[in-house]
Enzyme design. Structure first.
Site, PDB file in Angstrom:
ATOM      1  N   LYS A 156      28.943 -36.324  -8.852  1.00 50.07           N
ATOM      2  CA  LYS A 156      29.971 -35.124  -9.267  1.00 50.07           C
ATOM      3  C   LYS A 156      30.620 -34.607  -8.017  1.00 50.07           C
ATOM      4  O   LYS A 156      30.194 -34.593  -6.778  1.00 50.07           O
ATOM      5  CB  LYS A 156      28.946 -33.962  -9.384  1.00 50.07           C
ATOM      6  CG  LYS A 156      29.424 -32.804 -10.690  1.00 50.07           C
ATOM      7  CD  LYS A 156      28.380 -32.089 -11.009  1.00 50.07           C
ATOM      8  CE  LYS A 156      28.545 -31.271 -11.942  1.00 50.07           C
ATOM      9  NZ  LYS A 156      27.607 -29.943 -12.235  1.00 50.07           N
TER      10      LYS A 156
HETATM   11  C1  E4P Z   1      28.701 -27.947 -14.601  1.00 49.34           C
HETATM   12  O1  E4P Z   1      28.525 -29.166 -14.314  1.00 49.34           O
HETATM   13  C2  E4P Z   1      27.887 -26.798 -13.741  1.00 49.34           C
HETATM   14  O2  E4P Z   1      26.620 -27.328 -13.356  1.00 49.34           O
HETATM   15  C3  E4P Z   1      27.912 -25.496 -14.510  1.00 49.34           C
HETATM   16  O3  E4P Z   1      28.318 -25.562 -15.754  1.00 49.34           O
HETATM   17  C4  E4P Z   1      28.161 -24.307 -13.927  1.00 49.34           C
HETATM   18  O4  E4P Z   1      27.854 -23.214 -14.791  1.00 49.34           O
HETATM   19  P1  E4P Z   1      28.046 -21.457 -14.191  1.00 49.34           P
HETATM   20  O5  E4P Z   1      29.310 -21.212 -14.089  1.00 49.34           O
HETATM   21  O6  E4P Z   1      27.351 -20.727 -15.241  1.00 49.34           O
HETATM   22  O7  E4P Z   1      27.377 -21.927 -12.878  1.00 49.34           O
END
Ligand code: E4P
Length: 215
Positions: A83
């Site tokens: 990521k």
């Molecule tokens: C995506 O890969 C992130 O881990 C996640 O969806 C972020 O979500 P949040 O806005 O609830 O922290």
């Protein structure tokens, strides 16, 4: 639509995997920090439980360092996906990593132009955060629709991971648009299963069953 679980909690991942509907996992530094264990140990355990893609996020912000970190993370397991944040240095790194055959998930995407650049850089996945857009009164799900249209128009192969999902409607809307993947927190996966009419129906059937003569 593929379903990923957005979690670094092994108990949640095991339980969700047991349902037979989980195709992969996404983690981020916030989710990992909640587990109070070294990141590598958590990722190794997750990868031993799930055969689909498991996203692990880099923390470096300079392309050379992102690539080094990505190569180290990739050694954890074959199903690790790196990521990378959607910044200039991140895009540079994604291009290099994709040439090395390392799969990437470009994260923190909040606009169509950002998603286009992620696709052009060779990202395997792009993660638009719909809940965080909704939080600032921008329509997150409309962004998914726009990205889907443009990726279809140009035949981009990058898969759309709908991220920052907060409720079952987000999941239903993502599926109606034809998003490739929804990454869903465990609590929302549980909400997806439940329906009050199902509970009422079960209670009624069980009550009626008692009225059936046994002989
Ligand atoms: C995506 O890969 C992130 O881990 C996640 O969806 C972020 O979500 P949040 O806005 O609830 O922290």
């Amino acid at each position: 639509m593929k379903i990923f679980i957005d979690s670094a909690n092994v108990r949640e991942i095991k339980e969700a995997a047991g349902l037979g509907v989980i195709d992969g996992v996404t983690t981020n530094p916030t989710l990992i920090a909640r587990e109070n264990k070294p990141a590598k140990a958590i990722l190794e355990e997750i990868c031993s439980l799930v055969s689909g893609p498991v996203s692990a996020e880099v923390i470096s912000l300079e392309s050379r360092k992102i690539c080094e970190e990505a190569r180290q993370l990739s050694k954890i397991a074959k199903n690790i996906v790196i990521k990378v944040p959607l910044v200039k240095e991140g895009l540079k790194a994604v291009q290099i990593l994709s040439q090395e055959g390392i799969r990437t998930n470009v994260t923190l995407c909040f606009s169509l132009p950002q998603a286009i650049l992620a696709a052009k850089s060779g990202a395997s996945y792009v993660s638009p955060f719909i809940g965080r857009l909704d939080d600032i009164t921008a329509c997150g799900i409309s962004l998914i629709s726009e990205i889907k249209t443009v990726f279809r128009n140009y035949g981009f192969k990058t898969e759309i991971i709908v991220a920052s999902i907060r409720n079952p409607l987000h999941v239903a809307d993502a599926a109606k648009i034809g998003a490739d993947i929804a990454t869903i927190p465990f609590a929302v996966i549980e909400q997806l299963i439940r329906h009050p009419l199902t509970d009422i129906g079960i209670a009624r059937f069980l009550e009626d069953y008692k009225k059936i003569p046994q002989k």
